[in-house]
Design an enzyme around this catalytic site. Sequence first.
Site, PDB file in Angstrom:
ATOM      1  N   ASP A   8      -7.553   0.031  -1.141  1.00  0.00           N
ATOM      2  CA  ASP A   8      -6.298   0.345  -0.445  1.00  0.00           C
ATOM      3  C   ASP A   8      -6.338   1.760   0.144  1.00  0.00           C
ATOM      4  OD1 ASP A   8      -5.697  -2.056  -1.595  1.00  0.00           O
ATOM      5  OD2 ASP A   8      -3.826  -1.421  -2.547  1.00  0.00           O
ATOM      6  N   GLY A  25       0.792  -1.236   0.000  1.00  0.00           N
ATOM      7  CA  GLY A  25       0.000   0.000   0.000  1.00  0.00           C
ATOM      8  C   GLY A  25       0.817   1.275   0.000  1.00  0.00           C
TER       9      GLY A  25
END
Length: 312
Positions: free
Chosen positions: A147, A103
Amino acid sequence: MKSRASAPGKVILFGEHFVVYGVKAVLCAINKRVYVTAEKTDQKKIVIKSDIGELTLEPDKTVSEIKSPLRPFYYLADKMIKNQDTGIKVIIESDIPPGVGLGSSSACCIAGASAISRLFKDTSREEVLKLGVEAEKTIFEDTSGADCAVCTYGGIIEYEKDKFQKIKTQPDFHLVIANSEIKRTTESVVAKVRRHKERDEGKFSALCDKESRLVSDALRLINENRVQELGEKVAENQEYLRDINVSNDILEEMIKIGQSTSFGAKITGAGGGGCIFALADESNLGNTIKQFRDKNYDCFSVKIDFKGLDTF
Ligand code: MEV
């Protein structure tokens, strides 16, 4: 005037790829962060500095023509200084390894959206998330947005096509992350899965149904803090990821190491390379890390970050 924000990286516990096709995914934020500092400058330029490179450009460029991975920051800065007589300087510092499914890019987009927009106005988390997803789309147009959502709100979230909610329980587990050091882009792996799906729509849809059932079971186990049984679901999810061709021999070797000591191991994020995680608690954490290190894998452990976006 300076504005500073930070956002955590993430692990996808369940449902990567399937989430792109409407299946619910479960993600958790991790205690590794990106920090972004933004400041207005007299010179009408956009200057971006980070460990992965630097970019200095005039405003008003066509974003799609900018080849740098720092493009999302340019997008955000350019959007914010429209009709303003100022330039912007952005500095990015990160503890999250880039391009390995943790991420980093979403955390950059969220921390960047917050730090840059707050030079001009107070922005809510909702507004930051919207801006962050727009910025992420400049590098990966088909992002599910999952995300960015977890990087903004922290904790564990269940995410389904733009809808998400934070899970209230705070389970106590560790995630051992091991890095294959195989580089790939999320975009290319998502495109590969799309081709795989188009070759046999019926099979892919049956897998989506299985994944949906698995995610509901996993959510129940998370809420009841049943870590060992949750590990079995992690291992089952890895089978589905293997079925859609996002695993490979190196990742499988790493998953075998993780499975030998933890409760369950799987790819996190797009796969094709990047990282895997092994689910552990105090009883098997040390040994799980040791198994990876003995075989020379870059490995570290993380816990859940419950804070999400932070501004200061
Ligand atoms: C990437 O971290 C997760 C994927 O499901 C893509 C997405 O949700 O945008 C592979």
